[in-house]
Design a protein around this motif. Structure first.
Motif, PDB file in Angstrom:
ATOM      1  N   GLU A 115       0.721  -1.070   0.022  1.00  0.00           N
ATOM      2  CA  GLU A 115       0.046  -0.079   0.051  1.00  0.00           C
ATOM      3  C   GLU A 115       0.943   1.251  -0.088  1.00  0.00           C
ATOM      4  OE1 GLU A 115      -2.760  -0.128  -0.891  1.00  0.00           O
ATOM      5  OE2 GLU A 115      -3.782  -2.106   0.012  1.00  0.00           O
ATOM      6  N   THR A 116       2.196   1.210   0.675  1.00  0.00           N
ATOM      7  CA  THR A 116       2.782   2.320   0.673  1.00  0.00           C
ATOM      8  C   THR A 116       3.480   2.736  -0.716  1.00  0.00           C
ATOM      9  OG1 THR A 116       3.732   1.926   2.770  1.00  0.00           O
ATOM     10  CG2 THR A 116       5.057   3.333   1.604  1.00  0.00           C
ATOM     11  N   TRP A 117       3.809   1.747  -1.422  1.00  0.00           N
ATOM     12  CA  TRP A 117       4.252   1.936  -2.714  1.00  0.00           C
ATOM     13  C   TRP A 117       3.125   2.222  -3.852  1.00  0.00           C
ATOM     14  CZ3 TRP A 117       8.906   2.860  -3.749  1.00  0.00           C
ATOM     15  CH2 TRP A 117      10.090   2.126  -3.288  1.00  0.00           C
ATOM     16  N   GLU A 118       1.825   1.841  -3.578  1.00  0.00           N
ATOM     17  CA  GLU A 118       0.909   2.195  -4.261  1.00  0.00           C
ATOM     18  C   GLU A 118       0.531   3.680  -4.106  1.00  0.00           C
ATOM     19  OE1 GLU A 118      -2.550  -0.290  -3.834  1.00  0.00           O
ATOM     20  OE2 GLU A 118      -1.338  -1.977  -4.874  1.00  0.00           O
ATOM     21  N   LEU A 119       0.803   4.351  -2.985  1.00  0.00           N
ATOM     22  CA  LEU A 119       0.649   5.702  -2.440  1.00  0.00           C
ATOM     23  C   LEU A 119       1.878   6.257  -3.178  1.00  0.00           C
ATOM     24  CD1 LEU A 119      -0.724   7.956  -0.712  1.00  0.00           C
ATOM     25  CD2 LEU A 119       1.046   7.224   1.046  1.00  0.00           C
ATOM     26  N   ILE A 120       2.830   5.927  -3.057  1.00  0.00           N
ATOM     27  CA  ILE A 120       3.942   6.616  -4.070  1.00  0.00           C
ATOM     28  C   ILE A 120       3.591   6.857  -5.363  1.00  0.00           C
ATOM     29  CG2 ILE A 120       6.342   6.402  -4.648  1.00  0.00           C
ATOM     30  CD1 ILE A 120       6.868   4.878  -1.966  1.00  0.00           C
ATOM     31  N   ASP A 121       2.966   5.928  -5.983  1.00  0.00           N
ATOM     32  CA  ASP A 121       2.762   5.945  -7.478  1.00  0.00           C
ATOM     33  C   ASP A 121       1.428   6.936  -7.486  1.00  0.00           C
ATOM     34  OD1 ASP A 121       4.387   3.928  -8.218  1.00  0.00           O
ATOM     35  OD2 ASP A 121       2.993   2.411  -8.119  1.00  0.00           O
ATOM     36  N   ALA A 122       0.783   6.961  -6.476  1.00  0.00           N
ATOM     37  CA  ALA A 122      -0.566   7.806  -6.687  1.00  0.00           C
ATOM     38  C   ALA A 122       0.208   9.513  -6.579  1.00  0.00           C
ATOM     39  CB  ALA A 122      -1.450   7.908  -5.769  1.00  0.00           C
ATOM     40  N   VAL A 123       1.232   9.883  -5.617  1.00  0.00           N
ATOM     41  CA  VAL A 123       1.798  11.026  -5.516  1.00  0.00           C
ATOM     42  C   VAL A 123       2.467  11.243  -6.998  1.00  0.00           C
ATOM     43  CG1 VAL A 123       3.520  12.104  -4.497  1.00  0.00           C
ATOM     44  CG2 VAL A 123       1.923  10.863  -3.069  1.00  0.00           C
ATOM     45  N   ALA A 124       3.073  10.235  -7.335  1.00  0.00           N
ATOM     46  CA  ALA A 124       3.981  10.687  -8.649  1.00  0.00           C
ATOM     47  C   ALA A 124       3.169  11.009  -9.852  1.00  0.00           C
ATOM     48  CB  ALA A 124       4.918   9.299  -8.950  1.00  0.00           C
ATOM     49  N   ASP A 125       1.770  10.297  -9.786  1.00  0.00           N
ATOM     50  CA  ASP A 125       1.155  10.635 -10.925  1.00  0.00           C
ATOM     51  C   ASP A 125       0.241  11.836 -10.885  1.00  0.00           C
ATOM     52  OD1 ASP A 125       1.807   8.182 -12.235  1.00  0.00           O
ATOM     53  OD2 ASP A 125       0.440   6.847 -11.286  1.00  0.00           O
ATOM     54  N   ALA A 126       0.273  12.501  -9.686  1.00  0.00           N
ATOM     55  CA  ALA A 126      -0.509  13.698  -9.537  1.00  0.00           C
ATOM     56  C   ALA A 126      -1.935  13.399  -9.350  1.00  0.00           C
ATOM     57  CB  ALA A 126      -0.105  14.869 -10.028  1.00  0.00           C
ATOM     58  N   ASP A 127      -2.421  12.328  -9.106  1.00  0.00           N
ATOM     59  CA  ASP A 127      -3.645  11.956  -9.137  1.00  0.00           C
ATOM     60  C   ASP A 127      -4.447  12.032  -7.812  1.00  0.00           C
ATOM     61  OD1 ASP A 127      -6.336  10.502  -9.395  1.00  0.00           O
ATOM     62  OD2 ASP A 127      -5.468   9.113 -11.009  1.00  0.00           O
ATOM     63  N   ARG A 128      -5.305  13.176  -7.784  1.00  0.00           N
ATOM     64  CA  ARG A 128      -5.842  13.301  -6.409  1.00  0.00           C
ATOM     65  C   ARG A 128      -6.896  12.335  -6.094  1.00  0.00           C
ATOM     66  NH1 ARG A 128     -11.141  13.992  -3.932  1.00  0.00           N
ATOM     67  NH2 ARG A 128     -10.915  15.333  -2.422  1.00  0.00           N
ATOM     68  N   ASP A 129      -7.762  11.926  -6.651  1.00  0.00           N
ATOM     69  CA  ASP A 129      -8.587  10.772  -6.443  1.00  0.00           C
ATOM     70  C   ASP A 129      -7.880   9.418  -5.984  1.00  0.00           C
ATOM     71  OD1 ASP A 129     -10.783  12.497  -6.784  1.00  0.00           O
ATOM     72  OD2 ASP A 129     -11.112  11.740  -8.999  1.00  0.00           O
ATOM     73  N   GLU A 130      -6.944   9.402  -6.754  1.00  0.00           N
ATOM     74  CA  GLU A 130      -5.792   7.958  -6.508  1.00  0.00           C
ATOM     75  C   GLU A 130      -5.234   8.111  -5.131  1.00  0.00           C
ATOM     76  OE1 GLU A 130      -5.188   4.015  -7.079  1.00  0.00           O
ATOM     77  OE2 GLU A 130      -6.791   5.219  -7.930  1.00  0.00           O
ATOM     78  N   LEU A 131      -4.921   9.319  -5.012  1.00  0.00           N
ATOM     79  CA  LEU A 131      -4.286   9.519  -3.681  1.00  0.00           C
ATOM     80  C   LEU A 131      -5.183   9.554  -2.483  1.00  0.00           C
ATOM     81  CD1 LEU A 131      -1.551  10.712  -2.224  1.00  0.00           C
ATOM     82  CD2 LEU A 131      -2.767  13.210  -2.634  1.00  0.00           C
ATOM     83  N   VAL A 132      -6.250   9.946  -2.528  1.00  0.00           N
ATOM     84  CA  VAL A 132      -7.230   9.824  -1.464  1.00  0.00           C
ATOM     85  C   VAL A 132      -7.412   8.336  -1.419  1.00  0.00           C
ATOM     86  CG1 VAL A 132      -9.606  10.334  -0.591  1.00  0.00           C
ATOM     87  CG2 VAL A 132      -8.189  12.130  -1.956  1.00  0.00           C
ATOM     88  N   SER A 133      -7.774   7.676  -2.387  1.00  0.00           N
ATOM     89  CA  SER A 133      -8.279   6.272  -2.176  1.00  0.00           C
ATOM     90  C   SER A 133      -6.932   5.670  -1.641  1.00  0.00           C
ATOM     91  CB  SER A 133      -8.249   5.704  -3.567  1.00  0.00           C
ATOM     92  OG  SER A 133      -8.468   4.245  -3.592  1.00  0.00           O
ATOM     93  N   GLU A 134      -5.774   5.778  -1.830  1.00  0.00           N
ATOM     94  CA  GLU A 134      -4.431   5.080  -1.429  1.00  0.00           C
ATOM     95  C   GLU A 134      -4.198   5.503  -0.107  1.00  0.00           C
ATOM     96  OE1 GLU A 134      -3.356   2.477  -2.763  1.00  0.00           O
ATOM     97  OE2 GLU A 134      -4.163   2.852  -4.812  1.00  0.00           O
ATOM     98  N   LEU A 135      -4.532   6.625   0.339  1.00  0.00           N
ATOM     99  CA  LEU A 135      -4.205   7.123   1.768  1.00  0.00           C
ATOM    100  C   LEU A 135      -5.349   6.223   2.605  1.00  0.00           C
ATOM    101  CD1 LEU A 135      -3.692  10.938   1.436  1.00  0.00           C
ATOM    102  CD2 LEU A 135      -2.200   9.234   2.184  1.00  0.00           C
ATOM    103  N   GLY A 136      -6.660   6.180   1.996  1.00  0.00           N
ATOM    104  CA  GLY A 136      -7.620   5.295   2.755  1.00  0.00           C
ATOM    105  C   GLY A 136      -7.149   4.005   2.954  1.00  0.00           C
ATOM    106  N   ASP A 137      -6.407   3.290   1.922  1.00  0.00           N
ATOM    107  CA  ASP A 137      -5.932   2.003   2.253  1.00  0.00           C
ATOM    108  C   ASP A 137      -4.907   1.968   3.285  1.00  0.00           C
ATOM    109  OD1 ASP A 137      -7.724   1.094   0.166  1.00  0.00           O
ATOM    110  OD2 ASP A 137      -6.026   1.114  -1.461  1.00  0.00           O
ATOM    111  N   LEU A 138      -3.859   2.857   3.245  1.00  0.00           N
ATOM    112  CA  LEU A 138      -2.948   3.024   4.317  1.00  0.00           C
ATOM    113  C   LEU A 138      -3.552   3.359   5.512  1.00  0.00           C
ATOM    114  CD1 LEU A 138       0.083   2.827   4.135  1.00  0.00           C
ATOM    115  CD2 LEU A 138       0.212   5.442   4.086  1.00  0.00           C
TER     116      LEU A 138
END
Length: 277
Positions: A52-75
């Motif tokens: 989940e940490t690596w998926e969060l890093i991907d969301a930040v790198a992609d500058a994807d707000r919705d995915e960032l919120v989703s991955e923070l939820g997973d974390l």
């Protein structure tokens, strides 16, 4: 997603911590009644935490707000899962007291109060539990605990105060070396960055940092050209460990662990150069 924008106005229709409280309650119920969930341990969940940490890093790198919120939820789910496990008696440590999400939040507040007291005014001091982090007694609160105000503090000054507080926390314990306490299992690039941050804080001059610490060479098959490992990850990790060994050796010549960052007073550049091999 770069930069700090204006804060979103509070929505009066959304009660404070309402969703978070529901998530905590749901996780507790899942832990009690889920067949798979009830069998998990802190250790068995670690692969999911890393993923989940690596998926969060991907969301930040992609500058994807919705995915960032989703991955923070997973974390957050991982944190709540560990808290739900912690609320039970640990069979591997039956004498240890249970803990829950409130204890985790309080530990965070206690650490921030010790290391960044300027964020806590007198009102804040009375609003969170005025007890020590081990729950054994009262902590100092009020004007002395509040410390210097945050307004006007530079990033460098904040970092200095933070590092001094970390050293104070270790009072009475054996001094820690410059590269002690680092998680050596983290990915090689993150490990190298952590080691370089530690050595910079300890006053080790840039000219003592070897080129192999600064540049990673990767060929089409993913290996260092001059490496026999066949892996850039392994080759750079070895470079980091070689540098860390030289830091430890120089630190020993300066008087052992605590002569650098661990003492709270970094050795100067001339001392490090004189101690370097």
């Amino acid at each position: 997603m770069s930069g700090a924008g204006p804060a979103r106005p509070a929505d009066p229709s959304r009660p404070a911590a309402g969703a978070l409280a529901r998530a905590v309650a749901l996780m507790a119920r899942i832990r009690r009644h889920g067949d798979w969930e009830s069998a998990q341990t802190h250790s068995s969940l670690l692969p999911y935490l890393v993923e989940e940490t690596w998926e969060l890093i991907d969301a930040v790198a992609d500058a994807d707000r919705d995915e960032l919120v989703s991955e923070l939820g997973d974390l957050l789910l991982q944190v709540l899962f560990h808290a739900a496990i912690g609320a039970e008696r640990d069979p591997d440590d039956p004498t240890g007291p249970p803990f829950d999400i409130d204890d985790i939040a309080q530990a965070m507040l206690d650490k921030l109060r010790r290391r960044a007291p300027y964020w806590f005014g007198d009102d804040a001091a009375s609003s969170d539990r005025a007890v020590s982090s081990d729950g054994t007694g009262p902590r100092a609160v009020g004007p002395r605990a509040a410390g210097p105000r945050a307004a006007g503090l530079s990033a460098a000054e904040q970092d200095r105060l933070w590092q001094e507080a970390k050293v104070a926390e270790r009072a009475g314990r054996p001094p820690r070396g410059v590269v002690d306490g680092i998680s050596w299992d983290m990915p090689a690039l993150a490990l190298g960055q952590k080691v370089l941050a530690r050595t910079a804080s300890a006053g080790i001059p840039d000219d003592l940092v070897p080129a192999e610490m600064r540049t990673v060479h990767v060929d089409p098959i993913g290996a260092y050209h001059e490496s026999e490992t066949g892996s850039a990850e392994v080759a750079y990790r070895q470079a980091v460990r070689r540098f860390a060994d030289r830091v430890r050796a120089a630190e020993a010549r300066l008087g052992g662990p605590g002569a650098g960052l661990g003492s709270g007073v970094a050795a100067d550049a001339a001392a490090w150069r004189a101690a370097w091999d």
